[in-house]
Design an enzyme around this catalytic site. Structure first.
Site, PDB file in Angstrom:
ATOM      1  N   ASN A  11       1.328  17.504  -9.030  1.00 28.32           N
ATOM      2  CA  ASN A  11      -0.041  18.026  -9.034  1.00 28.32           C
ATOM      3  C   ASN A  11      -0.146  19.097  -7.950  1.00 28.32           C
ATOM      4  O   ASN A  11      -0.216  18.787  -6.766  1.00 28.32           O
ATOM      5  CB  ASN A  11      -1.025  16.879  -8.778  1.00 28.32           C
ATOM      6  CG  ASN A  11      -2.470  17.344  -8.768  1.00 28.32           C
ATOM      7  OD1 ASN A  11      -2.778  18.485  -9.075  1.00 28.32           O
ATOM      8  ND2 ASN A  11      -3.374  16.443  -8.392  1.00 28.32           N
ATOM      9  N   LYS A  13      -2.550  20.996  -7.316  1.00 28.94           N
ATOM     10  CA  LYS A  13      -3.919  21.101  -6.783  1.00 28.94           C
ATOM     11  C   LYS A  13      -4.306  22.587  -6.647  1.00 28.94           C
ATOM     12  O   LYS A  13      -3.854  23.411  -7.437  1.00 28.94           O
ATOM     13  CB  LYS A  13      -4.055  20.314  -5.481  1.00 28.94           C
ATOM     14  CG  LYS A  13      -3.649  18.846  -5.683  1.00 28.94           C
ATOM     15  CD  LYS A  13      -4.024  17.954  -4.538  1.00 28.94           C
ATOM     16  CE  LYS A  13      -3.572  16.525  -4.820  1.00 28.94           C
ATOM     17  NZ  LYS A  13      -3.916  15.590  -3.747  1.00 28.94           N
ATOM     18  N   HIS A  95      -8.926  12.149 -11.375  1.00 28.53           N
ATOM     19  CA  HIS A  95      -8.276  12.198 -10.050  1.00 28.53           C
ATOM     20  C   HIS A  95      -9.311  11.894  -8.977  1.00 28.53           C
ATOM     21  O   HIS A  95     -10.480  12.259  -9.093  1.00 28.53           O
ATOM     22  CB  HIS A  95      -7.654  13.581  -9.826  1.00 28.53           C
ATOM     23  CG  HIS A  95      -6.757  13.614  -8.630  1.00 28.53           C
ATOM     24  ND1 HIS A  95      -7.244  13.725  -7.352  1.00 28.53           N
ATOM     25  CD2 HIS A  95      -5.409  13.511  -8.523  1.00 28.53           C
ATOM     26  CE1 HIS A  95      -6.226  13.700  -6.501  1.00 28.53           C
ATOM     27  NE2 HIS A  95      -5.099  13.579  -7.187  1.00 28.53           N
ATOM     28  N   GLU A  97     -10.005  13.180  -6.274  1.00 31.94           N
ATOM     29  CA  GLU A  97     -10.745  14.333  -5.756  1.00 31.94           C
ATOM     30  C   GLU A  97     -11.860  14.734  -6.718  1.00 31.94           C
ATOM     31  O   GLU A  97     -12.928  15.173  -6.299  1.00 31.94           O
ATOM     32  CB  GLU A  97      -9.771  15.495  -5.489  1.00 31.94           C
ATOM     33  CG  GLU A  97      -8.897  15.212  -4.276  1.00 31.94           C
ATOM     34  CD  GLU A  97      -7.546  15.897  -4.300  1.00 31.94           C
ATOM     35  OE1 GLU A  97      -6.746  15.602  -3.393  1.00 31.94           O
ATOM     36  OE2 GLU A  97      -7.271  16.699  -5.209  1.00 31.94           O
ATOM     37  N   GLU A 165      -3.544   5.573  -7.765  1.00 32.27           N
ATOM     38  CA  GLU A 165      -3.511   6.359  -6.539  1.00 32.27           C
ATOM     39  C   GLU A 165      -4.522   5.804  -5.542  1.00 32.27           C
ATOM     40  O   GLU A 165      -5.715   6.142  -5.614  1.00 32.27           O
ATOM     41  CB  GLU A 165      -3.865   7.819  -6.827  1.00 32.27           C
ATOM     42  CG  GLU A 165      -2.893   8.528  -7.737  1.00 32.27           C
ATOM     43  CD  GLU A 165      -3.009  10.043  -7.593  1.00 32.27           C
ATOM     44  OE1 GLU A 165      -2.028  10.658  -7.174  1.00 32.27           O
ATOM     45  OE2 GLU A 165      -4.077  10.591  -7.859  1.00 32.27           O
ATOM     46  N   GLY A 171      -2.669  12.298   0.678  1.00 32.89           N
ATOM     47  CA  GLY A 171      -2.703  13.378   1.662  1.00 32.89           C
ATOM     48  C   GLY A 171      -2.946  12.906   3.082  1.00 32.89           C
ATOM     49  O   GLY A 171      -3.221  13.696   3.970  1.00 32.89           O
ATOM     50  N   SER A 211       0.966  10.175  -1.168  1.00 29.34           N
ATOM     51  CA  SER A 211       1.942  10.483  -0.120  1.00 29.34           C
ATOM     52  C   SER A 211       3.373  10.060  -0.487  1.00 29.34           C
ATOM     53  O   SER A 211       4.098   9.510   0.333  1.00 29.34           O
ATOM     54  CB  SER A 211       1.515   9.859   1.220  1.00 29.34           C
ATOM     55  OG  SER A 211       0.244  10.351   1.607  1.00 29.34           O
TER      56      SER A 211
END
Length: 248
Positions: A11, A13, A95, A97, A165, A171, A211
């Site tokens: 991904n 991003k 996702h 985010e 996730e 991150g 991560s």
């Protein structure tokens, strides 16, 4: 038991320029990638065409999001039809985010899943709990509720990959231990067996994201119910190749 093909998604991003992505794709194209691993790169929508024309055909391309209808007055959105028109076969939906930065709720994510599947796109459907939810002991409750809404909108599971996730590991440099990842994946499989079917529970690929690096990917990949990865930052670096080859 179904043989689940290892799946690694990158991904990207909101990262990269034509120049840096060209370099990355050239590295991927010339690398020796484990042939039993399915590889998908999720490019920013503005680079979908560029990614598809630059990447080796053995590597699939995904969009990072899409809307729930084919076309219309939805400024700034893209549809599954457009994604397919650019030669991409996959889309990431739900996702963390999108959920927590852009406020997408379960219902909208479910509608997107249904429409993307009707449009014949493969879906990487993301679920995961926040740090305060894990600390409160509600991990299962949260991921089962998210999975439920996805399941209600899936007719054909063959085109779906489920990505667990944990939001606290994305991150942040914190990774779920292989044991923590395996525990949630195993519970998700049990949930699918009870709520969808034993066949889906056996065959659905459940991948881990949060991560993932060259240093921890092999141990994670050795877990019985971890069928691959959705990789963020590391997918923009040469170490992505080591992650793809985690089971080689």
């Amino acid at each position: 038991m179904a043989q689940r093909r290892f799946f690694v998604g990158g991904n990207w991003k909101m990262n990269g320029s034509k120049e840096s992505l060209e370099q990355l794709m050239s590295t991927l194209n010339t690398a020796s990638l484990h042939e039993d691993t399915e590889v998908v790169c999720a490019a920013p929508s503005i680079y979908l065409d560029f990614a598809r024309s630059s990447l080796d055909p053995s590597i699939s391309v995904a969009a990072q999001n899409c809307y729930k209808v084919a076309k219309g007055a939805f400024t700034g959105e893209i549809s599954p039809a457009m994604i397919k028109d650019c030669g991409a076969d996959w889309v990431i939906l739900g996702h963390s985010e999108r959920r927590h930065v852009f406020g997408e709720n379960d219902e909208l994510i479910g509608q997107k899943v249904a429409h993307a599947l009707e449009s014949d796109l493969g879906i990487i459907a993301c679920i995961g709990e926040k740090l305060e939810e894990r600390e409160a002991g509600t991990t299962e409750e949260v991921v089962f509720a998210q999975t439920q809404v996805i399941a209600e909108n899936v007719a054909d599971w063959e085109k779906v990959v489920l990505a667990y996730e944990p939001v606290w590991a994305i991150g942040t440099g914190k990774t779920a231990t292989p044991e923590q990842a395996q525990e949630v994946h195993e519970k998700l499989r049990a949930w699918l067996k009870a709520n969808v079917s034993e066949e889906v529970s056996d065959s659905l690929r459940i991948i881990y994201g949060g991560s993932v690096t060259a240093a921890n990917c092999r141990e994670l990949a050795s877990q019985a119910d971890v069928d691959g990865f959705l990789v963020g930052g590391a997918s923009l670096k040469p170490e992505f190749i080591d992650i793809i080859n985690a089971r080689a």
